[in-house]
Scaffold this motif. Structure first.
Motif, PDB file in Angstrom:
ATOM      1  N   ASN A   8       0.843  -1.188   0.000  1.00  0.00           N
ATOM      2  CA  ASN A   8       0.000   0.000   0.000  1.00  0.00           C
ATOM      3  C   ASN A   8       0.875   1.234   0.000  1.00  0.00           C
ATOM      4  O   ASN A   8       1.884   1.298   0.687  1.00  0.00           O
ATOM      5  N   THR A   9       0.484   2.244  -0.754  1.00  0.00           N
ATOM      6  CA  THR A   9       1.242   3.472  -0.875  1.00  0.00           C
ATOM      7  C   THR A   9       0.323   4.639  -0.580  1.00  0.00           C
ATOM      8  O   THR A   9      -0.783   4.708  -1.090  1.00  0.00           O
ATOM      9  N   LEU A  10       0.798   5.536   0.242  1.00  0.00           N
ATOM     10  CA  LEU A  10       0.070   6.758   0.522  1.00  0.00           C
ATOM     11  C   LEU A  10       0.565   7.822  -0.451  1.00  0.00           C
ATOM     12  O   LEU A  10       1.752   8.163  -0.454  1.00  0.00           O
ATOM     13  N   LEU A  11      -0.310   8.312  -1.313  1.00  0.00           N
ATOM     14  CA  LEU A  11       0.083   9.306  -2.305  1.00  0.00           C
ATOM     15  C   LEU A  11       0.368  10.638  -1.622  1.00  0.00           C
ATOM     16  O   LEU A  11      -0.320  11.021  -0.681  1.00  0.00           O
ATOM     17  N   LYS A  12       1.350  11.336  -2.118  1.00  0.00           N
ATOM     18  CA  LYS A  12       1.767  12.613  -1.541  1.00  0.00           C
ATOM     19  C   LYS A  12       1.055  13.767  -2.261  1.00  0.00           C
ATOM     20  O   LYS A  12       1.127  13.861  -3.492  1.00  0.00           O
ATOM     21  N   PRO A  13       0.396  14.651  -1.509  1.00  0.00           N
ATOM     22  CA  PRO A  13      -0.288  15.780  -2.152  1.00  0.00           C
ATOM     23  C   PRO A  13       0.632  16.614  -3.041  1.00  0.00           C
ATOM     24  O   PRO A  13       0.218  17.061  -4.106  1.00  0.00           O
ATOM     25  N   ARG A  14       1.881  16.791  -2.630  1.00  0.00           N
ATOM     26  CA  ARG A  14       2.832  17.578  -3.428  1.00  0.00           C
ATOM     27  C   ARG A  14       3.018  16.939  -4.802  1.00  0.00           C
ATOM     28  O   ARG A  14       3.065  17.636  -5.816  1.00  0.00           O
ATOM     29  N   HIS A  15       3.090  15.601  -4.843  1.00  0.00           N
ATOM     30  CA  HIS A  15       3.245  14.918  -6.130  1.00  0.00           C
ATOM     31  C   HIS A  15       1.989  15.075  -6.988  1.00  0.00           C
ATOM     32  O   HIS A  15       2.083  15.229  -8.206  1.00  0.00           O
ATOM     33  N   LEU A  16       0.832  15.031  -6.354  1.00  0.00           N
ATOM     34  CA  LEU A  16      -0.419  15.199  -7.104  1.00  0.00           C
ATOM     35  C   LEU A  16      -0.552  16.619  -7.647  1.00  0.00           C
ATOM     36  O   LEU A  16      -1.029  16.813  -8.773  1.00  0.00           O
ATOM     37  N   LEU A  17      -0.133  17.609  -6.866  1.00  0.00           N
ATOM     38  CA  LEU A  17      -0.139  18.999  -7.347  1.00  0.00           C
ATOM     39  C   LEU A  17       0.819  19.158  -8.524  1.00  0.00           C
ATOM     40  O   LEU A  17       0.512  19.839  -9.505  1.00  0.00           O
ATOM     41  N   THR A  18       1.978  18.532  -8.421  1.00  0.00           N
ATOM     42  CA  THR A  18       2.951  18.579  -9.515  1.00  0.00           C
ATOM     43  C   THR A  18       2.380  17.911 -10.755  1.00  0.00           C
ATOM     44  O   THR A  18       2.463  18.470 -11.857  1.00  0.00           O
ATOM     45  N   LEU A  19       1.767  16.751 -10.578  1.00  0.00           N
ATOM     46  CA  LEU A  19       1.142  16.059 -11.706  1.00  0.00           C
ATOM     47  C   LEU A  19       0.106  16.954 -12.374  1.00  0.00           C
ATOM     48  O   LEU A  19       0.105  17.106 -13.603  1.00  0.00           O
ATOM     49  N   ARG A  20      -0.765  17.544 -11.574  1.00  0.00           N
ATOM     50  CA  ARG A  20      -1.811  18.417 -12.121  1.00  0.00           C
ATOM     51  C   ARG A  20      -1.205  19.558 -12.934  1.00  0.00           C
ATOM     52  O   ARG A  20      -1.690  19.882 -14.023  1.00  0.00           O
ATOM     53  N   THR A  21      -0.122  20.146 -12.430  1.00  0.00           N
ATOM     54  CA  THR A  21       0.501  21.275 -13.120  1.00  0.00           C
ATOM     55  C   THR A  21       1.183  20.830 -14.412  1.00  0.00           C
ATOM     56  O   THR A  21       1.062  21.503 -15.440  1.00  0.00           O
ATOM     57  N   VAL A  22       1.856  19.685 -14.389  1.00  0.00           N
ATOM     58  CA  VAL A  22       2.503  19.190 -15.608  1.00  0.00           C
ATOM     59  C   VAL A  22       1.451  18.817 -16.656  1.00  0.00           C
ATOM     60  O   VAL A  22       1.602  19.148 -17.833  1.00  0.00           O
ATOM     61  N   ALA A  67       0.851  13.658 -21.575  1.00  0.00           N
ATOM     62  CA  ALA A  67       0.156  12.958 -20.494  1.00  0.00           C
ATOM     63  C   ALA A  67      -0.623  11.770 -21.043  1.00  0.00           C
ATOM     64  O   ALA A  67      -1.262  11.866 -22.089  1.00  0.00           O
ATOM     65  N   THR A  68      -0.542  10.664 -20.320  1.00  0.00           N
ATOM     66  CA  THR A  68      -1.306   9.471 -20.694  1.00  0.00           C
ATOM     67  C   THR A  68      -2.730   9.592 -20.159  1.00  0.00           C
ATOM     68  O   THR A  68      -3.040  10.477 -19.354  1.00  0.00           O
ATOM     69  N   ALA A  69      -3.575   8.678 -20.582  1.00  0.00           N
ATOM     70  CA  ALA A  69      -4.945   8.628 -20.060  1.00  0.00           C
ATOM     71  C   ALA A  69      -4.925   8.411 -18.548  1.00  0.00           C
ATOM     72  O   ALA A  69      -5.744   8.986 -17.820  1.00  0.00           O
ATOM     73  N   ALA A  70      -3.964   7.617 -18.078  1.00  0.00           N
ATOM     74  CA  ALA A  70      -3.853   7.372 -16.634  1.00  0.00           C
ATOM     75  C   ALA A  70      -3.537   8.664 -15.880  1.00  0.00           C
ATOM     76  O   ALA A  70      -4.070   8.896 -14.788  1.00  0.00           O
ATOM     77  N   ALA A  71      -2.690   9.510 -16.445  1.00  0.00           N
ATOM     78  CA  ALA A  71      -2.359  10.790 -15.807  1.00  0.00           C
ATOM     79  C   ALA A  71      -3.607  11.666 -15.704  1.00  0.00           C
ATOM     80  O   ALA A  71      -3.882  12.258 -14.651  1.00  0.00           O
ATOM     81  N   HIS A  72      -4.360  11.743 -16.795  1.00  0.00           N
ATOM     82  CA  HIS A  72      -5.590  12.549 -16.784  1.00  0.00           C
ATOM     83  C   HIS A  72      -6.585  12.007 -15.763  1.00  0.00           C
ATOM     84  O   HIS A  72      -7.220  12.781 -15.022  1.00  0.00           O
ATOM     85  N   ARG A  73      -6.710  10.706 -15.695  1.00  0.00           N
ATOM     86  CA  ARG A  73      -7.639  10.090 -14.730  1.00  0.00           C
ATOM     87  C   ARG A  73      -7.191  10.344 -13.303  1.00  0.00           C
ATOM     88  O   ARG A  73      -8.008  10.655 -12.433  1.00  0.00           O
ATOM     89  N   LEU A  74      -5.896  10.218 -13.034  1.00  0.00           N
ATOM     90  CA  LEU A  74      -5.384  10.471 -11.687  1.00  0.00           C
ATOM     91  C   LEU A  74      -5.591  11.930 -11.282  1.00  0.00           C
ATOM     92  O   LEU A  74      -5.952  12.214 -10.141  1.00  0.00           O
ATOM     93  N   VAL A  75      -5.400  12.847 -12.220  1.00  0.00           N
ATOM     94  CA  VAL A  75      -5.675  14.261 -11.929  1.00  0.00           C
ATOM     95  C   VAL A  75      -7.148  14.424 -11.560  1.00  0.00           C
ATOM     96  O   VAL A  75      -7.474  15.073 -10.553  1.00  0.00           O
ATOM     97  N   ASP A  76      -8.046  13.846 -12.348  1.00  0.00           N
ATOM     98  CA  ASP A  76      -9.485  13.940 -12.056  1.00  0.00           C
ATOM     99  C   ASP A  76      -9.813  13.366 -10.676  1.00  0.00           C
ATOM    100  O   ASP A  76     -10.574  13.952  -9.910  1.00  0.00           O
ATOM    101  N   LEU A  77      -9.228  12.209 -10.372  1.00  0.00           N
ATOM    102  CA  LEU A  77      -9.494  11.573  -9.079  1.00  0.00           C
ATOM    103  C   LEU A  77      -8.913  12.360  -7.904  1.00  0.00           C
ATOM    104  O   LEU A  77      -9.422  12.280  -6.787  1.00  0.00           O
ATOM    105  N   SER A  78      -7.851  13.109  -8.147  1.00  0.00           N
ATOM    106  CA  SER A  78      -7.188  13.837  -7.067  1.00  0.00           C
ATOM    107  C   SER A  78      -7.860  15.160  -6.718  1.00  0.00           C
ATOM    108  O   SER A  78      -7.578  15.725  -5.660  1.00  0.00           O
ATOM    109  N   VAL A  79      -8.751  15.655  -7.548  1.00  0.00           N
ATOM    110  CA  VAL A  79      -9.367  16.960  -7.302  1.00  0.00           C
ATOM    111  C   VAL A  79     -10.042  17.033  -5.930  1.00  0.00           C
ATOM    112  O   VAL A  79      -9.758  17.955  -5.156  1.00  0.00           O
TER     113      VAL A  79
END
Length: 122
Positions: A8-22, A67-79
């Motif tokens: 199990n991995t706990l996602l880091k908000p900083r990484h999700l913010l970076t992903l969203r910006t990229v 960005a891959t489809a997975a990146a777009h989906r992860l951004v959507d899920l992270s909102v």
């Protein structure tokens, strides 16, 4: 938590913010400029996120990234999660500065024992 390779991995908000910006900018360099990091730090964060999730988030191309489809989906899920983190940051700041939106604790002594209840002003 995200299962990745049996753990199990706990996602880091900083990484999700970076992903969203990229994803939004389409560029590690532009995202780095906006976030105040180096492009290398952005690349390291995205690589760490890919490793944590087991997902390929970007196709590296000669002139940038796509960005891959997975990146777009992860951004959507992270909102919602990122919005909740923003709310949490705000509430912590309110608590730290004593500006708790009019909420406090009141004590009312009934005939037999003390009673505690939360009182909030709108």
């Amino acid at each position: 938590m995200v299962a990745s390779g049996g753990r199990n991995t706990l996602l880091k908000p900083r990484h999700l913010l970076t992903l969203r910006t990229v994803v939004r900018t389409g560029s590690f360099v532009v995202a780095a400029r906006e976030l105040g990091y180096t492009a290398s730090a952005i690349s390291q964060q995205i690589s760490a996120l890919e490793k944590e999730t087991g997902l390929v988030l970007f196709e590296r191309e000669a002139h940038g990234v796509r960005a891959t489809a997975a990146a777009h989906r992860l951004v959507d899920l992270s909102v919602p999660a990122l919005a909740a983190m923003d709310d949490l940051d705000h509430e912590v700041h309110q608590l730290a500065t004593g500006a708790t939106a009019g909420c406090g604790w009141a004590v009312s002594p009934p005939p037999v024992s003390g009673s505690y209840h939360r009182r909030c002003r709108p």
